[in-house]
Design an enzyme around this catalytic site. Sequence first.
Site, mmCIF file in Angstrom:
data_model
loop_
_atom_site.group_PDB
_atom_site.id
_atom_site.type_symbol
_atom_site.label_atom_id
_atom_site.label_comp_id
_atom_site.label_asym_id
_atom_site.label_seq_id
_atom_site.Cartn_x
_atom_site.Cartn_y
_atom_site.Cartn_z
ATOM 1 N N LYS A 1 0.875 -1.174 0.000
ATOM 2 C CA LYS A 1 0.000 0.000 0.000
ATOM 3 C C LYS A 1 0.913 1.225 0.000
ATOM 4 C CE LYS A 1 -2.308 3.346 2.512
ATOM 5 N NZ LYS A 1 -1.905 4.391 1.572
ATOM 6 N N GLU B 1 9.423 2.240 11.106
ATOM 7 C CA GLU B 1 10.440 3.257 10.847
ATOM 8 C C GLU B 1 9.720 4.585 10.940
ATOM 9 O OE1 GLU B 1 13.684 4.203 10.995
ATOM 10 O OE2 GLU B 1 13.626 2.117 10.298
ATOM 11 N N CYS C 1 13.394 11.403 6.884
ATOM 12 C CA CYS C 1 13.460 11.015 8.302
ATOM 13 C C CYS C 1 14.830 11.343 8.845
ATOM 14 C CB CYS C 1 13.263 9.525 8.542
ATOM 15 S SG CYS C 1 12.230 8.712 7.428
ATOM 16 N N GLU D 1 9.451 16.481 15.638
ATOM 17 C CA GLU D 1 9.826 16.361 14.221
ATOM 18 C C GLU D 1 9.030 17.379 13.405
ATOM 19 O OE1 GLU D 1 8.809 12.755 11.916
ATOM 20 O OE2 GLU D 1 10.894 12.849 11.235
HETATM 21 C C1 UN1 Z 1 13.965 8.568 4.773
HETATM 22 O O1 UN1 Z 1 14.132 9.756 4.955
HETATM 23 O O2 UN1 Z 1 12.860 8.056 5.059
HETATM 24 O O3 UN1 Z 1 19.792 8.115 4.473
HETATM 25 C C2 UN1 Z 1 14.950 7.681 4.139
HETATM 26 C C3 UN1 Z 1 19.087 8.799 3.718
HETATM 27 C C4 UN1 Z 1 18.396 8.115 2.570
HETATM 28 C C5 UN1 Z 1 17.140 7.461 3.032
HETATM 29 C C6 UN1 Z 1 16.233 8.356 3.801
HETATM 30 N N1 UN1 Z 1 19.299 7.135 2.005
HETATM 31 O O4 UN1 Z 1 18.934 9.993 3.875
#
Ligand code: UN1
Length: 495
Positions: free
Chosen positions: A174, A249, A283, A384
């Site tokens: 999804k 995550e 992230c 965040e």
């Molecule tokens: C994300 O932001 O969900 O390390 C992943 C990084 C990328 C992946 C980010 N290779 O910034």
Amino acid sequence: MTELFKNYIGGKWLESASGSTFDRRNPATGEVIGVFTDSDARDVDAAVVAASKAFASWRLYPAPKRGEILFKAARILEERKEAYAREMTEEMGKVLDETRGDIQEAIDMTYYMAGEGRRMFGQTTPSEMRNKFQMSVRKPHGVVGLITPWNFPMAIPSWKMMPAIVAGNTVVLKPATFTPKLSIRLVEVLEEAGLPGGVVNIVLGSGSKVGDPLLNHPGVPVISFTGSTETGRAVAMAAARHNKRLTLEMGGKNAVIVMDDADLDLAVEGILWGAFGTTGQRCTATSRVVVHKAVQAELAERLAARAGKLKIGNGLDQDVQVGPLVSAGQLETVHGYVEVGRVDGADLIAGGKIANQGALVNGHFHEPTIFDNVTPDMRIAREEIFGPVVSLLPVDSLDTAIEVVNGVEYGLSAAIFTQDVNNAFRAMRDIFTGILYINAGTTGAEIHLPFGGTKGTGNGHREAGTAAIDFYTEWQSIYVDYSGKLQRAQIDPVG
Ligand code: UN1
């Protein structure tokens, strides 16, 4: 006519049971980029049935041969990289260099997991008994449900899908409602590479109508989720009710330490890239800069000067460095945090405004924004933001810097700029994030090391590398006794 993008279930492209659709607009221009079939529990059910059926034969298909399909898929992705990067910029907004990087990450992951088809190592160990052989082997789980975010529209689906299928699982994906198109491209490529029908299924639609039924479906024993901490908590509770295996995550509040001995030129580059690359929507984005007071003024001045010069606009324009936020809602959230920062008394030293002048009028743009003299208790230092906003927090020692870095509810990525090897090693020992960089920014993890975070960022699992294979397989320990007699472990003496 705008193309209608469909679900892929049991090897067929199908409209949803309800027949309704939703459209997606380019976050830089407001133009419609596609119409997508809008699904519900009925489509999820059909996909799970197809995936369960496919599992019966896919698990028996030799893993090296599964890997060969992935090798082929990786080669197709390489050929289409440029076209897909453009589509991704139109769908999600980040600039072309970065969407190329996103597709490259999917290519890297696909090659890596293709190779796993010939590894997926288990163990053999000696036995306590004579004439007894023992080993551990990896077994697939069955149908895995994957729920992916919009900020890495192809890379993150690949992180989950490739290890899952090479290990012999089948998949119901999804994708994020904001970015279904590039997930569809990935599925099309797998289909073209010869993946049998039903091994990968994709169901488009919202979290409530597609995500929830997938999460709660009794035929899906494994869930992998990337997204917000708030949703992740709800996912964890649902998974716990059904005793499902789960990777989460979630959020980050990633910090860069800049010591008084740092190479400031390098630190400035690393911070700008980490904070404003992907318009802060990673992230792993740099959200805090914990700076030694001796270099605070100079760093603040240099960062503010450079941030003010970053070009904002449509990511298809090669000169643009900062694209739009993905949606109006995201823009509102980010700007709300700028107001919070002001009210809480931080010093706004760059940006701060929604950018909607001239060519930017139809997009969701925000200026790269820097706050100085932020204290660890302020909301902008703890929550965040997921946008182009970074806070400078002054400290007077490495110990305090590390305390500040560790002092948030998240634990994804951190970095330190220092020329002193002792500082670097202390940071390596004392910072408790899942990812740590020495003399580089907080983003840019490579696909063959574990990816994920501690505390509120995750639930202990990791994605990528061999860690992903650990998640998508179950261990089976097998004891083969060829002595022809009953040998009782822990009880009988060696004969
Ligand atoms: C994300 O932001 O969900 O390390 C992943 C990084 C990328 C992946 C980010 N290779 O910034």
